[in-house]
Design a protein around this motif. Structure first.
Motif, PDB file in Angstrom:
ATOM      1  N   GLU A   1      -6.410   2.886  -1.896  1.00 37.10           N
ATOM      2  CA  GLU A   1      -4.801   2.810  -2.204  1.00 37.10           C
ATOM      3  C   GLU A   1      -4.134   1.683  -1.659  1.00 37.10           C
ATOM      4  O   GLU A   1      -4.575   1.460  -0.303  1.00 37.10           O
ATOM      5  CB  GLU A   1      -4.326   4.022  -1.470  1.00 37.10           C
ATOM      6  CG  GLU A   1      -2.697   4.384  -1.989  1.00 37.10           C
ATOM      7  CD  GLU A   1      -2.175   5.581  -1.361  1.00 37.10           C
ATOM      8  OE1 GLU A   1      -2.445   6.611  -1.957  1.00 37.10           O
ATOM      9  OE2 GLU A   1      -1.823   5.685  -0.233  1.00 37.10           O
ATOM     10  N   VAL A   2      -3.286   0.916  -2.408  1.00 35.23           N
ATOM     11  CA  VAL A   2      -2.484  -0.076  -1.983  1.00 35.23           C
ATOM     12  C   VAL A   2      -1.068   0.103  -1.858  1.00 35.23           C
ATOM     13  O   VAL A   2      -0.577   1.222  -2.576  1.00 35.23           O
ATOM     14  CB  VAL A   2      -2.655  -1.360  -2.679  1.00 35.23           C
ATOM     15  CG1 VAL A   2      -4.348  -1.728  -2.437  1.00 35.23           C
ATOM     16  CG2 VAL A   2      -2.534  -1.301  -4.103  1.00 35.23           C
ATOM     17  N   THR A   3      -0.184  -0.530  -0.960  1.00 41.36           N
ATOM     18  CA  THR A   3       1.198  -0.190  -0.952  1.00 41.36           C
ATOM     19  C   THR A   3       1.817  -1.815  -0.989  1.00 41.36           C
ATOM     20  O   THR A   3       2.074  -2.212   0.056  1.00 41.36           O
ATOM     21  CB  THR A   3       1.633   0.461   0.498  1.00 41.36           C
ATOM     22  OG1 THR A   3       0.831   1.647   0.518  1.00 41.36           O
ATOM     23  CG2 THR A   3       3.038   0.881   0.400  1.00 41.36           C
ATOM     24  N   PRO A   4       1.935  -2.221  -2.311  1.00 36.70           N
ATOM     25  CA  PRO A   4       2.527  -3.539  -2.375  1.00 36.70           C
ATOM     26  C   PRO A   4       3.749  -3.584  -2.058  1.00 36.70           C
ATOM     27  O   PRO A   4       4.268  -4.780  -1.630  1.00 36.70           O
ATOM     28  CB  PRO A   4       2.223  -3.781  -3.896  1.00 36.70           C
ATOM     29  CG  PRO A   4       2.148  -2.421  -4.509  1.00 36.70           C
ATOM     30  CD  PRO A   4       1.773  -1.531  -3.458  1.00 36.70           C
ATOM     31  N   ILE A   5       4.711  -2.487  -2.114  1.00 40.44           N
ATOM     32  CA  ILE A   5       6.126  -2.522  -1.739  1.00 40.44           C
ATOM     33  C   ILE A   5       6.585  -1.396  -0.847  1.00 40.44           C
ATOM     34  O   ILE A   5       6.333  -0.347  -1.279  1.00 40.44           O
ATOM     35  CB  ILE A   5       6.944  -2.595  -3.156  1.00 40.44           C
ATOM     36  CG1 ILE A   5       6.561  -3.720  -4.284  1.00 40.44           C
ATOM     37  CG2 ILE A   5       8.658  -2.527  -2.722  1.00 40.44           C
ATOM     38  CD1 ILE A   5       7.288  -3.654  -5.515  1.00 40.44           C
ATOM     39  N   TYR A   6       7.397  -1.889   0.007  1.00 43.06           N
ATOM     40  CA  TYR A   6       7.913  -0.819   0.943  1.00 43.06           C
ATOM     41  C   TYR A   6       9.344  -1.275   1.374  1.00 43.06           C
ATOM     42  O   TYR A   6       9.897  -2.329   1.224  1.00 43.06           O
ATOM     43  CB  TYR A   6       7.031  -0.369   2.200  1.00 43.06           C
ATOM     44  CG  TYR A   6       6.906  -1.599   3.275  1.00 43.06           C
ATOM     45  CD1 TYR A   6       7.860  -1.782   4.247  1.00 43.06           C
ATOM     46  CD2 TYR A   6       5.979  -2.645   3.222  1.00 43.06           C
ATOM     47  CE1 TYR A   6       7.785  -2.661   5.237  1.00 43.06           C
ATOM     48  CE2 TYR A   6       5.958  -3.439   3.979  1.00 43.06           C
ATOM     49  CZ  TYR A   6       6.859  -3.416   5.115  1.00 43.06           C
ATOM     50  OH  TYR A   6       6.756  -4.485   6.022  1.00 43.06           O
ATOM     51  N   GLY A   7      10.135   0.064   1.711  1.00 37.18           N
ATOM     52  CA  GLY A   7      11.548  -0.295   2.096  1.00 37.18           C
ATOM     53  C   GLY A   7      12.071   0.811   2.761  1.00 37.18           C
ATOM     54  O   GLY A   7      11.596   1.650   3.199  1.00 37.18           O
TER      55      GLY A   7
END
Length: 296
Positions: free
Chosen positions: A148-154
């Motif tokens: 699993e990858v998390t390319p965008i967070y905020g």
């Protein structure tokens, strides 16, 4: 001539400087009481007189995921593309976050509702039409491993100014799943009956959102596609030769044929009809996964 010019310039400066000092004094006195200072740039202060203005700056995540374990429970998994088959189940997932934005994951799911749709039964009962056996194959359980990858967070504000962090997650994996096929519909005299069609290769891709509520607890909402190969050439371990023998009142040819697993008297004949014409397909079980998770 030069001396005269210098004297004029000196006089102008002497006249202007008190005015500049007076203007700065006046601006300081005119600043409203209770003004909120947002910040300064090269010594110049910016002020506003509104208590409602808040500026959230871009900053690092308050809780780091790198090196952490995460356990996810999916109490509700519902198939979205229910045309010929319908699935409803639950699942669990384990992740180890190698880095802040990359994790290894393993998941399993069980579908306690895994059957043909009412549309399929209507086709069979009224139109005497039925999808090919491979197209109507249902998934009983599945187990996959991947990443699993998390390319965008905020982050976003909610409930009286509280902040929550979120991440867009993308996942992929592969594994195996157990399949079955419905022999008789739920509208039959004795209810629905099923036949085992063995384990199949399963691929998984998904995307969704992961929202952190505090240091340990998160909620997840994802859409995942379970892609599995479907080829029906045996039911309950019985191939066409076995089913032909059983239908004629003889014993099965192969020892792997579990003829006792056929639940009703007409099931053998129905199974024989399904595999008389070999069929294969690649099926997509697209589902929405709602879950909660705990990190440690």
């Amino acid at each position: 001539m030069k001396t005269h010019a210098n004297r004029i310039l000196a006089g102008l400066l002497a006249t202007a400087l008190p005015s500049v000092a007076l203007a700065q004094d006046t601006a300081t006195q005119a600043e409203p009481a209770g003004a909120t200072t947002l910040g300064s740039f090269e010594g110049v202060a910016d002020t506003v007189d509104s208590e409602n203005l808040r500026l959230h700056t871009v900053q690092r995540k308050s809780v780091s995921d790198g090196g952490k374990h995460e356990v996810v429970l999916y109490p509700a998994i519902a198939q979205l593309n229910s045309k010929f088959t319908s699935h409803l189940g639950a699942g669990a997932q384990y992740l180890y976050h190698l880095h802040e934005n990359f994790a290894l994951q393993a998941q399993g799911m069980y579908f306690y509702v895994s059957e043909q749709t009412a549309f399929t039964e209507e086709l069979i009962n009224t139109g005497r039409q039925a999808p090919q056996a491979a197209t109507a194959l249902t998934l009983l359980w599945a187990a996959t491993g991947g990443f699993e990858v998390t390319p965008i967070y905020g982050k976003f504000a909610f409930y009286e100014g509280s902040l929550a962090s979120f991440g867009l997650v993308l996942s992929a994996g592969a594994g195996v799943g157990g399949t079955q096929i419905q022999l008789q519909g739920a509208s039959g005299d004795n209810g629905a009956t099923f036949g085992d069609t063995g384990m199949k290769f399963v691929g998984q891709v998904g995307a969704g959102f992961r929202v952190r509520l505090n240091e340990n607890f998160l909620v997840r909402l994802e859409v995942k596609d379970l892609v599995y190969t479907a080829k029906v050439d045996a039911i309950n371990g019985c191939n066409l030769e076995d089913l032909t023998a059983l239908h004629g009142g003889k014993s099965a040819v192969n020892a792997s044929c579990a003829d006792a697993d056929f639940q009703q008297s007409g099931d053998v004949n129905l199974a024989k009809r399904l595999i008389e014409e070999p069929s294969s397909d690649v099926l997509n079980n697209v589902g929405v996964y709602g879950g909660v998770s705990y990190t440690f």
